[in-house]
Design a protein around this motif. Sequence first.
Motif, PDB file in Angstrom:
ATOM      1  N   GLN A  76       0.836  -1.208   0.000  1.00 35.36           N
ATOM      2  CA  GLN A  76       0.000   0.000   0.000  1.00 35.36           C
ATOM      3  C   GLN A  76       0.870   1.257   0.000  1.00 35.36           C
ATOM      4  N   ARG A  77       1.902   1.278   0.864  1.00 34.44           N
ATOM      5  CA  ARG A  77       2.740   2.486   0.964  1.00 34.44           C
ATOM      6  C   ARG A  77       3.520   2.716  -0.320  1.00 34.44           C
ATOM      7  N   LEU A  78       4.061   1.637  -0.889  1.00 40.29           N
ATOM      8  CA  LEU A  78       4.896   1.770  -2.082  1.00 40.29           C
ATOM      9  C   LEU A  78       4.062   2.108  -3.312  1.00 40.29           C
ATOM     10  N   GLU A  79       2.841   1.614  -3.349  1.00 37.86           N
ATOM     11  CA  GLU A  79       1.940   1.924  -4.467  1.00 37.86           C
ATOM     12  C   GLU A  79       1.730   3.436  -4.568  1.00 37.86           C
ATOM     13  N   GLN A  80       1.666   4.109  -3.413  1.00 37.02           N
ATOM     14  CA  GLN A  80       1.529   5.576  -3.397  1.00 37.02           C
ATOM     15  C   GLN A  80       2.736   6.255  -4.035  1.00 37.02           C
ATOM     16  N   ALA A  81       3.867   5.545  -4.060  1.00 37.85           N
ATOM     17  CA  ALA A  81       5.099   6.084  -4.644  1.00 37.85           C
ATOM     18  C   ALA A  81       5.286   5.557  -6.072  1.00 37.85           C
ATOM     19  N   ASN A  82       4.207   4.981  -6.624  1.00 36.99           N
ATOM     20  CA  ASN A  82       4.247   4.404  -7.978  1.00 36.99           C
ATOM     21  C   ASN A  82       5.312   3.305  -8.098  1.00 36.99           C
ATOM     22  N   LEU A  83       5.458   2.533  -7.005  1.00 40.45           N
ATOM     23  CA  LEU A  83       6.407   1.416  -6.986  1.00 40.45           C
ATOM     24  C   LEU A  83       5.634   0.118  -6.748  1.00 40.45           C
ATOM     25  N   THR A  84       5.947  -0.895  -7.541  1.00 38.62           N
ATOM     26  CA  THR A  84       5.344  -2.219  -7.352  1.00 38.62           C
ATOM     27  C   THR A  84       6.302  -3.084  -6.546  1.00 38.62           C
ATOM     28  N   LEU A  85       5.787  -3.644  -5.458  1.00 40.02           N
ATOM     29  CA  LEU A  85       6.590  -4.527  -4.598  1.00 40.02           C
ATOM     30  C   LEU A  85       6.517  -5.945  -5.170  1.00 40.02           C
ATOM     31  N   VAL A  86       7.565  -6.322  -5.881  1.00 38.71           N
ATOM     32  CA  VAL A  86       7.613  -7.631  -6.560  1.00 38.71           C
ATOM     33  C   VAL A  86       7.854  -8.743  -5.542  1.00 38.71           C
ATOM     34  N   ASP A  87       8.919  -8.602  -4.775  1.00 35.08           N
ATOM     35  CA  ASP A  87       9.250  -9.569  -3.717  1.00 35.08           C
ATOM     36  C   ASP A  87      10.198  -8.899  -2.731  1.00 35.08           C
ATOM     37  N   PHE A  88      10.407  -9.528  -1.592  1.00 37.91           N
ATOM     38  CA  PHE A  88      11.345  -8.987  -0.605  1.00 37.91           C
ATOM     39  C   PHE A  88      11.710 -10.057   0.408  1.00 37.91           C
TER      40      PHE A  88
END
Length: 234
Positions: free
Chosen positions: A162-174
């Motif tokens: 949710q937080r990264l989506e606001q930064a136009n970033l897709t969280l692929v894996d971690f």
Amino acid sequence: MGELLYEGKAKQVYLTEDPTVVMVHYKDDATAQNGLKRGTIAGKGVINNRMSNYLFQFLEQHGVPTHFIRECNERDTLVRRVEIVPLEVIVRNIAAGSLAERLGLPEGTILPSTVLEFCYKNDALGDPMVNRYHIRAINLATDAELDTICSLALQVNTLLQQRLEQANLTLVDFKLEFGRYNGGILLADEISPDTCRLWDTNTHEKLDKDRFRRDLGHTEEAYAEVMHRLGLEA
Ligand code: UDP
């Protein structure tokens, strides 16, 4: 600074006057392929320190217990001294890296449900993948600890997405690591472009350590871009 307790690939850990607190120092050193590839990413330590602390505070505010105490300066942070559970907990939303290879999925394939994986943290063995049964059989964590770890990892995934989506970033894996503290489990280690795959949501441009691993160039710029998009200053 106190006595050096431990030196890893990207960080050093120092003792403090308080036996329950250690100081983490973030370096610019980077390794890949189990240490085969070595290099430095200029300014990475500053970015990872700042970004990881920001995200740990964000997670704390949303109910995830973490080791974070206080950022001291641009490379040093005080954290609770935990006993690290010797597992790398990997969370995957999109196929990439070793999962794409292992399962023959094109990189970028959206996984219809989140995948959790565990690797036994053991450099000599090359961090082999293990499952619940291995974890129980070789006593890496109790069943209760593993249940807590799995539920925290999934909660972290939802919050970070949710937080990264606001930064136009897709969280692929971690990758996450957890520690034992006062009879409970805390989120430990770091969350940064070293430990996450982050893609620009529109272009799928890689903004993480894969730029270093795959010699794509502009690694420093990618880390700085992630910082900037999160509204942080290096
Ligand atoms: N990862 C990590 N440290 C490791 C292995 C993996 O931080 O020692 C992270 C990596 O950055 C990626 C995710 O875990 O975001 C999944 O990595 P993968 O298993 O695909 O391994 P890789 O392709 O990096 O070998």
